[in-house]
Design an enzyme around this catalytic site. Structure first.
Site, PDB file in Angstrom:
ATOM      1  N   ASP A  62      47.414  41.622  38.419  1.00  0.00           N
ATOM      2  CA  ASP A  62      45.590  41.681  37.391  1.00  0.00           C
ATOM      3  C   ASP A  62      44.548  41.398  37.792  1.00  0.00           C
ATOM      4  O   ASP A  62      43.940  41.452  37.273  1.00  0.00           O
ATOM      5  CB  ASP A  62      46.238  42.008  35.595  1.00  0.00           C
ATOM      6  CG  ASP A  62      46.550  43.195  34.909  1.00  0.00           C
ATOM      7  OD1 ASP A  62      46.665  43.669  35.631  1.00  0.00           O
ATOM      8  OD2 ASP A  62      46.913  42.419  33.886  1.00  0.00           O
ATOM      9  N   LYS A  92      44.148  43.226  42.960  1.00  0.00           N
ATOM     10  CA  LYS A  92      44.742  43.439  44.057  1.00  0.00           C
ATOM     11  C   LYS A  92      44.763  45.279  44.743  1.00  0.00           C
ATOM     12  O   LYS A  92      44.093  45.214  46.027  1.00  0.00           O
ATOM     13  CB  LYS A  92      46.602  42.792  44.319  1.00  0.00           C
ATOM     14  CG  LYS A  92      46.202  41.008  44.395  1.00  0.00           C
ATOM     15  CD  LYS A  92      47.753  41.887  44.535  1.00  0.00           C
ATOM     16  CE  LYS A  92      48.767  42.196  43.481  1.00  0.00           C
ATOM     17  NZ  LYS A  92      48.095  40.922  42.278  1.00  0.00           N
ATOM     18  N   THR A  93      45.070  45.242  44.120  1.00  0.00           N
ATOM     19  CA  THR A  93      45.309  46.846  44.366  1.00  0.00           C
ATOM     20  C   THR A  93      43.578  47.554  44.530  1.00  0.00           C
ATOM     21  O   THR A  93      43.380  48.453  45.259  1.00  0.00           O
ATOM     22  CB  THR A  93      46.016  47.691  43.530  1.00  0.00           C
ATOM     23  OG1 THR A  93      46.973  47.652  43.226  1.00  0.00           O
ATOM     24  CG2 THR A  93      46.489  49.353  44.015  1.00  0.00           C
ATOM     25  N   HIS A 116      53.776  41.122  39.957  1.00  0.00           N
ATOM     26  CA  HIS A 116      54.403  40.948  39.202  1.00  0.00           C
ATOM     27  C   HIS A 116      55.277  39.935  38.805  1.00  0.00           C
ATOM     28  O   HIS A 116      56.581  40.084  40.146  1.00  0.00           O
ATOM     29  CB  HIS A 116      54.416  41.881  38.180  1.00  0.00           C
ATOM     30  CG  HIS A 116      55.625  41.783  36.618  1.00  0.00           C
ATOM     31  ND1 HIS A 116      56.494  41.751  36.339  1.00  0.00           N
ATOM     32  CD2 HIS A 116      54.290  42.030  35.717  1.00  0.00           C
ATOM     33  CE1 HIS A 116      56.513  41.033  34.880  1.00  0.00           C
ATOM     34  NE2 HIS A 116      55.288  41.618  34.487  1.00  0.00           N
TER      35      HIS A 116
HETATM   36  P1  GDP Z   1      46.113  44.210  40.679  1.00  0.00           P
HETATM   37  O1  GDP Z   1      47.838  43.350  39.625  1.00  0.00           O
HETATM   38  O2  GDP Z   1      45.974  42.779  41.519  1.00  0.00           O
HETATM   39  O3  GDP Z   1      47.268  45.218  41.836  1.00  0.00           O
HETATM   40  O4  GDP Z   1      45.343  44.516  39.916  1.00  0.00           O
HETATM   41  P2  GDP Z   1      44.487  45.923  39.951  1.00  0.00           P
HETATM   42  O5  GDP Z   1      43.769  46.424  40.634  1.00  0.00           O
HETATM   43  O6  GDP Z   1      45.506  46.877  39.447  1.00  0.00           O
HETATM   44  O7  GDP Z   1      43.248  45.585  38.420  1.00  0.00           O
HETATM   45  C1  GDP Z   1      43.967  44.992  37.419  1.00  0.00           C
HETATM   46  C2  GDP Z   1      42.827  44.737  35.989  1.00  0.00           C
HETATM   47  O8  GDP Z   1      41.850  44.207  37.022  1.00  0.00           O
HETATM   48  C3  GDP Z   1      42.416  46.561  36.333  1.00  0.00           C
HETATM   49  O9  GDP Z   1      41.682  47.044  34.981  1.00  0.00           O
HETATM   50  C4  GDP Z   1      40.780  46.490  36.997  1.00  0.00           C
HETATM   51  O10 GDP Z   1      39.512  47.728  36.553  1.00  0.00           O
HETATM   52  C5  GDP Z   1      40.747  45.662  36.394  1.00  0.00           C
HETATM   53  N1  GDP Z   1      39.730  44.396  37.707  1.00  0.00           N
HETATM   54  C6  GDP Z   1      39.786  45.023  39.260  1.00  0.00           C
HETATM   55  N2  GDP Z   1      38.969  44.067  40.001  1.00  0.00           N
HETATM   56  C7  GDP Z   1      37.909  44.156  39.367  1.00  0.00           C
HETATM   57  C8  GDP Z   1      36.764  43.484  39.095  1.00  0.00           C
HETATM   58  O11 GDP Z   1      36.311  42.726  40.428  1.00  0.00           O
HETATM   59  N3  GDP Z   1      35.959  42.814  38.132  1.00  0.00           N
HETATM   60  C9  GDP Z   1      36.285  43.508  36.577  1.00  0.00           C
HETATM   61  N4  GDP Z   1      35.882  43.051  36.042  1.00  0.00           N
HETATM   62  N5  GDP Z   1      38.192  43.597  36.725  1.00  0.00           N
HETATM   63  C10 GDP Z   1      39.008  44.201  37.677  1.00  0.00           C
HETATM   64 MG    MG Z   2      48.861  46.068  41.959  1.00  0.00          MG
END
Ligand code: GDP
Ligand code: MG
Length: 391
Positions: free
Chosen positions: A21, A24-25, A84
Site C-alpha cells: 500500500d 508501488k503499483t 504484502h
Molecule cells: P502497493 O501495494 O505498494 O502496490 O500500493 P498501490 O499502488 O496498490 O497503492 C495503495 C494505495 O495507495 C491505493 O489506494 C493508491 O491509490 C494509493 N496511492 C498510491 N500512490 C499514492 C500517492 O502518491 N498519493 C496518495 N495520496 N495515495 C497514493
Molecule cells: Mg502493488
C-alpha cells in the site's frame, strides 16, 4: 513498440519494492504513463499491473507485473513486486537478476516491516543499487518527508547500501497519473536518478548458460514454459540444456522456443528476461528455484559453509537463540529450500550476532562461494547470509 533510439543491448532490469500500500503499483503505472507521453513505451494502467483475479479481489499484487519502457538512453524491464508479507517468497524470487530497485516508501507512513525486509532481501539477492521514491508526498509536510528520508537512509546503511548517497526523490504517483506537472516532473527526476545511479551492469555473456526459474507455466499444445532473467551466458532456440535442482538429478531437455515480452527471439543473453519453451520435461517436474543451465556445467550441492547475520528481535528477527538442528528456509537465487543448521561449538547463537555455520539443504541447488541468501522462518526473515565454501 519502444522508442526507436532505444539501445539494442540488454535492458537494465529494475523493480519496485516496499511495504504493501505504499504505492508501488500506482508508481509503476505512473512511470509508464509519463514515458508513454514521450513515446518510450506503452502506458500500463494500474488494473493491468494488478491483474490476477485473486489480486483484484484482495487488491494486492501477487504476480509480479512486468512492464518494459525506454528513456532517451536506455531500455528497462521493470517488475512490480508484491509488498504484502504473505507474498514475500514471490518478492524474494523476483529480486533475482535485478540490477537496481526502486524502494517505494510512503512519506505519510514511513519505514514499515516490509520496507526493511525487502531491503535486506534485495541486498542478499545481489541487487547492487537502490533508489528511493518517497511516495504520497502531496499528502505531507516537508518536515515529515525529511524525517522519513533520514530513517530510510539509516535503513539502507544498516543493510550495507550507501544510505548517505542513495538518491531519494519525493514523488506522488497519484499526482503524476492525474497529469499534475509538479508530479510528472518528479517521476522524471526519479527516472533520472535511476539513470545516473544504476550503472549498466557488466553481463557475463561468454559464461555457460545459467537461468534461475521464476515461474513455470504450460502453453496448451506446446509444452512447458519457464520464465526468468538470464544470469549468465546465452541461449538459442534448439539448444540442449539441463534443468538442475529436481530430485532425480539434472534433466536433459531442449529449448524449442524463446520469447521476451511476447516477441519471439532466436537468441537471448545475460540480462535478458525471457520465457523458454522446453521439450523433454513435463510441467510437474519443474519448479521455481530450479535453474536452466548449459549441460554438464553445474553440479548442484546440498552442503555449504556460511556466515549468517541473525537479525535481532528489534529488526524483526527471532528473540530465542538458534541451535544446531534448527531447520529454517533458505532463499538462494529463486529457490526456497529447507535446510538443517549445524553451528559447531558452541551449538547456540543469539539473535543480533553473526555466526559461522554449515547447512545441509533438503534438496540440491547450484551453490557457489559468495552467493547471498536470506534465512526465513514462519514467514519472517530472520537472517542474512553468504556462502563461504561449498562442501
Ligand atoms: P502497493 O501495494 O505498494 O502496490 O500500493 P498501490 O499502488 O496498490 O497503492 C495503495 C494505495 O495507495 C491505493 O489506494 C493508491 O491509490 C494509493 N496511492 C498510491 N500512490 C499514492 C500517492 O502518491 N498519493 C496518495 N495520496 N495515495 C497514493
Ligand atoms: Mg502493488
Amino acid at each position: 513498440a519502444l522508442r526507436p533510439g532505444a539501445r539494442t543491448e540488454p535492458a537494465v532490469n529494475i523493480g519496485t519494492i516496499g511495504h504493501v500500500d505504499h504505492g508501488k503499483t500506482t508508481l509503476t503505472a505512473a512511470v509508464t504513463q509519463v514515458l508513454a507521453a514521450r513515446g518510450g513505451g506503452a502506458f500500463v494502467p494500474f488494473d493491468r499491473l494488478d491483474r490476477t483475479p485473486e489480486e483484484r479481489i484482495r487488491g494486492i499484487t501477487v504476480h509480479p507485473g512486468l512492464v518494459e519502457y525506454a528513456t532517451d538512453t536506455r531500455r528497462y524491464t521493470h517488475v512490480d513486486l508484491p509488498g504484502h508479507a504473505d507474498h514475500t517468497r514471490t518478492t524474494a524470487a523476483g529480486l533475482c537478476g535485478l540490477d537496481g530497485a526502486i524502494l517505494v516508501v510512503s512519506a505519510a507512513d514511513g519505514v514499515m516491516p516490509q520496507t526493511a525486509e525487502h531491503v535486506l532481501l534485495a541486498r542478499q539477492a545481489g541487487v547492487a543499487h537502490v533508489v528511493v521514491a518517497l511516495n504520497k508526498a502531496e499528502t505531507c509536510e516537508d518536515d515529515d518527508a525529511v524525517r522519513v528520508e533520514q530513517s530510510v537512509r539509516r535503513l539502507l546503511t544498516a543493510q550495507g547500501y550507501e544510505g548517505g548517497s542513495a538518491p531519494v526523490v519525493q514523488v506522488s504517483a497519484v499526482g503524476a497519473l492525474a497529469g499534475r506537472p509538479r508530479w510528472t516532473a518528479a517521476v522524471d527526476a526519479l527516472l533520472d536518478a535511476v539513470e545516473t545511479y544504476v550503472p549498466p551492469p557488466a553481463r557475463a555473456v561468454a559464461a555457460p548458460l545459467l537461468l534461475p526459474v521464476v515461474r513455470v507455466l504450460t502453453v496448451t499444445g506446446r509444452g512447458t514454459v519457464v520464465t526468468g532473467a538470464v544470469e549468465r551466458g546465452t541461449v538459442r532456440v534448439g539448444d540442449p540444456v539441463h534443468l538442475v535442482g529436481a530430485d532425480g538429478g539434472p534433466r536433459a531437455c531442449t529449448v524449442t522456443g524463446l520469447q521476451s515480452f511476447g516477441r519471439p527471439l532466436e537468441r537471448a543473453a545475460a540480462g535478458d528476461r525471457v520465457a523458454l519453451l522446453l521439450r523433454g520435461v513435463p510441467r510437474e517436474a519443474v519448479r521455481r528455484g530450479h535453474v536452466v543451465a548449459a549441460p554438464g556445467t553445474l553440479t548442484p550441492g546440498r552442503d555449504f559453509a556460511a556466515r549468517v547475520r541473525l537479525l535481532s528481535g528489534r529488526e524483526g528477527g527471532r528473540t530465542a537463540p538458534v541451535r544446531t538442528g534448527f531447520r529454517p528456509q533458505f532463499h538462494l537465487r529463486t529457490a526456497d529450500l529447507t535446510g538443517g543448521v549445524d553451528l559447531g561449538a558452541p551449538a547456540l547463537a543469539r539473535p543480533g550476532t553473526t555466526v559461522a555455520m554449515t547447512v545441509r539443504l533438503g534438496r540440491p541447488a547450484p551453490l557457489e562461494a559468495g552467493l547471498g541468501f536470506a534465512v526465513r522462518e514462519g514467514g519472517r526473515t530472520i537472517g542474512a547470509g553468504t556462502v563461504t565454501e561449498v562442501l
